[in-house]
Design a protein around this motif. Structure first.
Motif, PDB file in Angstrom:
ATOM      1  N   GLU A 288     -55.095  -3.400  12.630  1.00 18.84           N
ATOM      2  CA  GLU A 288     -55.112  -4.402  13.698  1.00 18.84           C
ATOM      3  C   GLU A 288     -53.945  -5.359  13.524  1.00 18.84           C
ATOM      4  O   GLU A 288     -53.627  -5.771  12.407  1.00 18.84           O
ATOM      5  CB  GLU A 288     -56.429  -5.174  13.658  1.00 18.84           C
ATOM      6  N   ARG A 290     -51.986  -9.009  15.218  1.00 22.94           N
ATOM      7  CA  ARG A 290     -52.225 -10.212  16.032  1.00 22.94           C
ATOM      8  C   ARG A 290     -50.893 -10.695  16.581  1.00 22.94           C
ATOM      9  O   ARG A 290     -49.898 -10.762  15.853  1.00 22.94           O
ATOM     10  CB  ARG A 290     -52.873 -11.307  15.183  1.00 22.94           C
ATOM     11  N   TRP A 300     -55.050  -9.606  20.217  1.00 15.60           N
ATOM     12  CA  TRP A 300     -55.238  -8.600  19.180  1.00 15.60           C
ATOM     13  C   TRP A 300     -54.985  -7.221  19.767  1.00 15.60           C
ATOM     14  O   TRP A 300     -55.181  -6.983  20.964  1.00 15.60           O
ATOM     15  CB  TRP A 300     -56.663  -8.645  18.635  1.00 15.60           C
ATOM     16  N   THR A 326     -58.166  -7.450  22.605  1.00 13.15           N
ATOM     17  CA  THR A 326     -58.418  -8.890  22.696  1.00 13.15           C
ATOM     18  C   THR A 326     -59.822  -9.175  23.219  1.00 13.15           C
ATOM     19  O   THR A 326     -60.552 -10.003  22.659  1.00 13.15           O
ATOM     20  CB  THR A 326     -57.370  -9.554  23.599  1.00 13.15           C
ATOM     21  N   LYS A 329     -62.254  -8.313  20.677  1.00 12.23           N
ATOM     22  CA  LYS A 329     -62.134  -9.240  19.555  1.00 12.23           C
ATOM     23  C   LYS A 329     -62.754 -10.586  19.886  1.00 12.23           C
ATOM     24  O   LYS A 329     -63.398 -11.220  19.045  1.00 12.23           O
ATOM     25  CB  LYS A 329     -60.657  -9.410  19.191  1.00 12.23           C
TER      26      LYS A 329
END
Length: 504
Positions: A288, A290, A300, A326, A329
């Motif tokens: 993953e 960011r 993300w 995202t 997340k």
């Protein structure tokens, strides 16, 4: 337009080549016909074998005369061995004749039998010569031996003549076949050109439709799949528009720049180092990343980086595939601090307890509470309170150095940290450093009774992996320790089965 022009030129070239091929085929068909003549020329093989037999018989008869004249035993033995080798060659030639002769094989059998009957005569001459009776050996060679050789040569000559006559018949037939083949090939060549034109038209249409579909697929990929091609140093060679939208930039701004694998968070250096260690060995990395845009919003993405390998198994670059995670997340992430939320905390805690129990490793749960946070909000307002929580969360994140340590926001001003594979003393030192770092942020808090700055209280429970298997027990014990820490505030209390250890 250039693409279609090249396509047309390509088909013109194909037609030209096929026309040339037709002419080439007509030319070589004549040669093929000659080859066919040779294929059917079994008589020539028979004739050649017969002539070889004649030559070998002459040689054997000559050598038998030498046998009579040779005085040296070794030389006599060598001459007889040579005669034996010649005999074996004659037998091989007879095998060829038996296989390929197209006439009545009675004559072949007769000649073969005559050759076989000559062997006793040769053996008798050889025995006399070895015994030293050269006169009698010479007499047999001149009389009976010579007569037998003449008969054998005469019989071989008969089927040699037959084979030559048969060869002439085949040659005449092959000439007729050649003329017929030339006319057939010419017709087929014409039809081939016509069919090639029809195929070319059909293929052109198929290619045009295929190119159109391919362009549509490429457009769909470009617009919907986040994809980047990187060189060996991780520099961006190309990027899809979907990725550009995710990064809030343009392709022109991306190409030629270091990708850093599209992670620009505080931990991007550590992540890049981890990725390089994996992909430089030729292995695919998955994880993953960011990305923080210009507005400060966190995004993300699930990333997959595949090494590109050439035919020599050398890495020539990398393909980076990303999928926006995202939304997913955010469902397990606290929007204010970007830390994992309570839901994520429950899942991770349960998983880590099971792993700790299975491997017998230590685990510690710490609950952190911002001291007098309600008074802080009443004094400075909720926006400033939100900023203070973000600063505390970032401070906690900055203190995490190991991938096996996790931080969460589990309530308003309440945070949690899971520490694995650390003894009690190291866990206590680590948590106390977080407590000190938060106070060192120097966030003013005039209503606090323990410090002029924002502080936190921490309660933790440390346990060996095989001593606990229930997350509720771990959470309850940590909460008890927090209750003790909040008696004095700005304090750390760690419960390690035997006692409560305080740090302030």
């Amino acid at each position: 337009m250039q693409q279609y022009r090249n396509l047309i030129l390509g088909f013109v070239l194909i037609i030209t080549l096929m026309t040339g091929l037709g002419g080439f085929s007509l030319y070589h068909l004549n040669n093929i016909s000659k080859d066919v003549d040779n294929i059917y020329n079994h008589p020539f093989a028979v004739s050649n074998a017969g002539q070889s037999i004649q030559t070998l018989v002459f040689a054997m008869h000559r050598d038998m005369k030498d046998v009579v004249l040779v005085k040296d035993p070794d030389q006599l033995k060598a001459t007889l061995e040579q005669v034996h080798r010649q005999e074996q060659q004659v037998l091989k030639q007879f095998d060829i004749i038996f296989e390929r002769f197209l006439g009545n094989k009675v004559t072949i059998k007769q000649a073969y039998q005559t050759f076989i009957e000559w062997k006793p005569i040769r053996d008798e001459v050889a025995q006399l010569a070895l015994a030293g009776d050269t006169e009698k050996a010479a007499e047999i060679t001149r009389a009976k031996g010579a007569q037998h050789v003449d008969q054998l040569l005469s019989e071989v000559h008969e089927f040699v003549l037959f084979a030559q006559n048969k060869a002439n018949q085949f040659h005449k037939q092959s000439s007729k076949n050649r003329d017929h083949s030339l006319s057939v090939v010419a017709t087929i060549g014409f039809l081939t050109i016509v069919i090639s034109l029809l195929i070319a038209i059909k293929v052109t249409r198929l290619i045009l439709n295929s190119n159109k579909a391919l362009s549509q697929r490429e457009h769909l990929i470009d617009q919907n799949i986040m994809l980047a091609n990187l060189d060996q140093q991780g520099v961006i060679i190309d990027a899809s528009n979907a990725l550009c939208r995710f990064l809030d930039t343009t392709k022109e701004e991306l190409v030629g720049k270091q990708s850093n694998f599209f992670d620009n968070s505080d931990s991007h250096s550590m992540l890049s180092e981890q990725i390089w260690k994996t992909i430089k060995t030729g292995k695919t990395w998955q994880g993953e990343i960011r990305h923080i845009n210009e507005d400060g919003l966190m995004h993300w993405a699930n990333s997959r980086i595949l090494p590109n390998i050439n035919e020599r198994y050398e890495i020539t670059g990398f393909t980076n595939l990303l999928q926006d995670s995202t939304s997913k997340k955010l469902s397990i992430t606290d929007k204010l601090t970007t830390l994992p939320n309570r839901r994520s905390f429950e899942d991770v805690l349960e998983r880590e307890i099971k792993l700790s129990y299975r491997h017998g490793t230590a685990i510690a749960l710490a609950i952190l509470d911002v001291d007098f946070f309600k008074l802080y909000n009443d004094t400075y307002g909720h926006p400033q309170g939100d900023k203070a929580l973000r600063d505390v969360a970032n401070c906690i994140i900055g203190c995490l150095r190991r991938p096996s340590d996790f931080a969460f926001r589990i309530g308003g001003e309440e945070f949690a940290i899971i520490i694995t594979e650390q003894d009690a003393a190291k866990a206590q030192a680590f948590l106390d450093r977080i407590r000190e770092e938060v106070e060192a942020l120097h966030i003013p808090h005039e209503k606090s009774t323990v410090s002029e700055y924002v502080t936190i209280s921490i309660g933790a429970y440390w346990s060996a992996g095989n001593q606990i298997s229930d997350k509720n027990e771990l959470y309850t014990e940590a909460d008890k320790a927090l209750y003790l820490a909040k008696n004095n505030r700005n304090e750390l209390v760690v419960h390690n089965h035997q006692s409560y250890l305080k740090t302030a």
